[in-house]
Scaffold this motif. Structure first.
Motif, PDB file in Angstrom:
ATOM      1  N   SER A  12      12.374   5.080   9.621  1.00  0.00           N
ATOM      2  CA  SER A  12      11.236   5.983   9.417  1.00  0.00           C
ATOM      3  C   SER A  12      10.208   5.382   8.464  1.00  0.00           C
ATOM      4  O   SER A  12       9.020   5.696   8.545  1.00  0.00           O
ATOM      5  CB  SER A  12      11.718   7.336   8.893  1.00  0.00           C
ATOM      6  OG  SER A  12      12.294   7.181   7.615  1.00  0.00           O
ATOM      7  N   ASP A  13      10.645   4.502   7.535  1.00  0.00           N
ATOM      8  CA  ASP A  13       9.703   3.856   6.620  1.00  0.00           C
ATOM      9  C   ASP A  13       8.765   2.908   7.359  1.00  0.00           C
ATOM     10  O   ASP A  13       7.599   2.772   7.005  1.00  0.00           O
ATOM     11  CB  ASP A  13      10.455   3.076   5.541  1.00  0.00           C
ATOM     12  CG  ASP A  13      11.129   3.995   4.548  1.00  0.00           C
ATOM     13  OD1 ASP A  13      10.631   5.121   4.357  1.00  0.00           O
ATOM     14  OD2 ASP A  13      12.145   3.589   3.956  1.00  0.00           O
ATOM     15  N   ALA A  14       9.264   2.222   8.354  1.00  0.00           N
ATOM     16  CA  ALA A  14       8.429   1.294   9.111  1.00  0.00           C
ATOM     17  C   ALA A  14       7.383   2.034   9.940  1.00  0.00           C
ATOM     18  O   ALA A  14       6.300   1.522  10.185  1.00  0.00           O
ATOM     19  CB  ALA A  14       9.300   0.432  10.013  1.00  0.00           C
ATOM     20  N   GLU A  15       7.703   3.250  10.367  1.00  0.00           N
ATOM     21  CA  GLU A  15       6.773   4.044  11.161  1.00  0.00           C
ATOM     22  C   GLU A  15       5.792   4.819  10.289  1.00  0.00           C
ATOM     23  O   GLU A  15       4.733   5.229  10.752  1.00  0.00           O
ATOM     24  CB  GLU A  15       7.555   5.013  12.043  1.00  0.00           C
ATOM     25  CG  GLU A  15       8.428   4.314  13.063  1.00  0.00           C
ATOM     26  CD  GLU A  15       9.411   5.260  13.720  1.00  0.00           C
ATOM     27  OE1 GLU A  15       9.382   6.467  13.394  1.00  0.00           O
ATOM     28  OE2 GLU A  15      10.206   4.806  14.549  1.00  0.00           O
ATOM     29  N   ASN A  16       6.133   5.030   9.043  1.00  0.00           N
ATOM     30  CA  ASN A  16       5.300   5.812   8.139  1.00  0.00           C
ATOM     31  C   ASN A  16       4.097   4.977   7.705  1.00  0.00           C
ATOM     32  O   ASN A  16       4.245   3.913   7.115  1.00  0.00           O
ATOM     33  CB  ASN A  16       6.133   6.232   6.917  1.00  0.00           C
ATOM     34  CG  ASN A  16       5.391   7.196   6.023  1.00  0.00           C
ATOM     35  OD1 ASN A  16       4.240   7.525   6.274  1.00  0.00           O
ATOM     36  ND2 ASN A  16       6.053   7.640   4.984  1.00  0.00           N
ATOM     37  N   SER A  17       2.908   5.461   7.977  1.00  0.00           N
ATOM     38  CA  SER A  17       1.698   4.707   7.630  1.00  0.00           C
ATOM     39  C   SER A  17       1.427   4.718   6.135  1.00  0.00           C
ATOM     40  O   SER A  17       0.710   3.858   5.638  1.00  0.00           O
ATOM     41  CB  SER A  17       0.493   5.274   8.384  1.00  0.00           C
ATOM     42  OG  SER A  17       0.257   6.613   7.984  1.00  0.00           O
ATOM     43  N   ASP A  18       1.991   5.654   5.401  1.00  0.00           N
ATOM     44  CA  ASP A  18       1.791   5.699   3.953  1.00  0.00           C
ATOM     45  C   ASP A  18       2.526   4.573   3.230  1.00  0.00           C
ATOM     46  O   ASP A  18       2.184   4.232   2.098  1.00  0.00           O
ATOM     47  CB  ASP A  18       2.253   7.041   3.380  1.00  0.00           C
ATOM     48  CG  ASP A  18       1.322   8.182   3.774  1.00  0.00           C
ATOM     49  OD1 ASP A  18       0.178   7.875   4.184  1.00  0.00           O
ATOM     50  OD2 ASP A  18       1.745   9.343   3.672  1.00  0.00           O
ATOM     51  N   THR A  19       3.520   3.986   3.880  1.00  0.00           N
ATOM     52  CA  THR A  19       4.286   2.915   3.245  1.00  0.00           C
ATOM     53  C   THR A  19       3.400   1.726   2.931  1.00  0.00           C
ATOM     54  O   THR A  19       3.529   1.108   1.878  1.00  0.00           O
ATOM     55  CB  THR A  19       5.434   2.469   4.170  1.00  0.00           C
ATOM     56  OG1 THR A  19       6.246   3.596   4.470  1.00  0.00           O
ATOM     57  CG2 THR A  19       6.280   1.392   3.524  1.00  0.00           C
ATOM     58  N   ASN A  21      -0.009   1.837   2.859  1.00  0.00           N
ATOM     59  CA  ASN A  21      -1.312   2.279   2.394  1.00  0.00           C
ATOM     60  C   ASN A  21      -1.393   2.079   0.884  1.00  0.00           C
ATOM     61  O   ASN A  21      -0.694   2.747   0.134  1.00  0.00           O
ATOM     62  CB  ASN A  21      -1.507   3.761   2.757  1.00  0.00           C
ATOM     63  CG  ASN A  21      -2.892   4.252   2.411  1.00  0.00           C
ATOM     64  OD1 ASN A  21      -3.687   3.545   1.807  1.00  0.00           O
ATOM     65  ND2 ASN A  21      -3.176   5.489   2.801  1.00  0.00           N
ATOM     66  N   PRO A  22      -2.260   1.173   0.400  1.00  0.00           N
ATOM     67  CA  PRO A  22      -2.334   0.928  -1.041  1.00  0.00           C
ATOM     68  C   PRO A  22      -2.875   2.123  -1.838  1.00  0.00           C
ATOM     69  O   PRO A  22      -2.674   2.196  -3.041  1.00  0.00           O
ATOM     70  CB  PRO A  22      -3.263  -0.284  -1.165  1.00  0.00           C
ATOM     71  CG  PRO A  22      -3.930  -0.425   0.136  1.00  0.00           C
ATOM     72  CD  PRO A  22      -3.124   0.289   1.164  1.00  0.00           C
ATOM     73  N   PRO A  26       1.796   2.776  -4.812  1.00  0.00           N
ATOM     74  CA  PRO A  26       1.383   1.896  -5.913  1.00  0.00           C
ATOM     75  C   PRO A  26       1.988   0.495  -5.832  1.00  0.00           C
ATOM     76  O   PRO A  26       1.375  -0.468  -6.282  1.00  0.00           O
ATOM     77  CB  PRO A  26       1.853   2.629  -7.166  1.00  0.00           C
ATOM     78  CG  PRO A  26       2.807   3.658  -6.722  1.00  0.00           C
ATOM     79  CD  PRO A  26       2.526   3.951  -5.285  1.00  0.00           C
ATOM     80  N   ALA A  27       3.169   0.369  -5.258  1.00  0.00           N
ATOM     81  CA  ALA A  27       3.765  -0.964  -5.131  1.00  0.00           C
ATOM     82  C   ALA A  27       2.946  -1.834  -4.182  1.00  0.00           C
ATOM     83  O   ALA A  27       2.747  -3.026  -4.425  1.00  0.00           O
ATOM     84  CB  ALA A  27       5.208  -0.851  -4.643  1.00  0.00           C
ATOM     85  N   MET A  28       2.437  -1.255  -3.105  1.00  0.00           N
ATOM     86  CA  MET A  28       1.596  -2.007  -2.171  1.00  0.00           C
ATOM     87  C   MET A  28       0.255  -2.347  -2.824  1.00  0.00           C
ATOM     88  O   MET A  28      -0.276  -3.448  -2.616  1.00  0.00           O
ATOM     89  CB  MET A  28       1.383  -1.199  -0.889  1.00  0.00           C
ATOM     90  CG  MET A  28       0.605  -1.948   0.176  1.00  0.00           C
ATOM     91  SD  MET A  28       1.291  -3.544   0.641  1.00  0.00           S
ATOM     92  CE  MET A  28       2.738  -3.041   1.523  1.00  0.00           C
ATOM     93  N   ALA A  29      -0.281  -1.436  -3.617  1.00  0.00           N
ATOM     94  CA  ALA A  29      -1.536  -1.711  -4.319  1.00  0.00           C
ATOM     95  C   ALA A  29      -1.364  -2.872  -5.287  1.00  0.00           C
ATOM     96  O   ALA A  29      -2.218  -3.762  -5.371  1.00  0.00           O
ATOM     97  CB  ALA A  29      -2.008  -0.460  -5.052  1.00  0.00           C
TER      98      ALA A  29
END
Length: 142
Positions: A12-19, A21-22, A26-29
């Motif tokens: 579900s994490d791979a399908e979630n677009s918020d994962t 999204n920076p 915050p980790a992606m940012a």
């Protein structure tokens, strides 16, 4: 007993677009900021290295002076009595040689690790810390 909880990735994490999204993760940012900083700093490190390249004879002379400085630092550490002057010289030498942030830009002439190599080492350390932070983000430690 001490237990550490770690975030895991599921389907579900791979399908979630918020994962990815920076603005919401915050980790992606932080990861994108680090990649951007690396892209900006790498050309600066290239020009810093380009300015230190001389003829082969000059390069050998600066390498000899660099390794003489290392030997003198070791000799000072073991042979000289403890003093503030000796300590300051050792700290200055160690910061320019070993500190991941300082040594990138204030490296010693003749060192085999140039600014680009040191910048990549710093980036690996930063990405390693970011990976650990992203695994522990939002978990409750007991």
């Amino acid at each position: 007993a001490f237990r550490v909880e770690v975030n895991t990735l599921s389907a579900s994490d791979a399908e979630n677009s918020d994962t990815y999204n920076p603005l919401r993760n915050p980790a992606m940012a932080m990861t994108l900021a680090l990649v951007g900083l690396l892209i900006i700093m790498f050309p600066a490190a290239y020009y810093l290295d380009k300015g230190t390249v001389g003829t082969e004879e000059i390069n050998h002379a600066t390498e000899r002076e660099f390794y003489r400085g290392i030997n003198q630092s070791r000799k000072r550490h073991y042979a000289d009595p403890r003093s503030v002057v000796s300590w300051k010289e050792s700290v200055k030498f160690a910061m320019r040689r070993r500190h991941p942030w300082v040594s990138t830009w204030l490296r010693m002439p003749g060192d085999h690790l140039n600014a680009r190599k040191r910048l990549l080492i710093l980036a690996v350390l930063m990405f390693n810390a970011a990976a650990v932070c992203s695994l522990l983000l939002g978990t409750e430690q007991k």
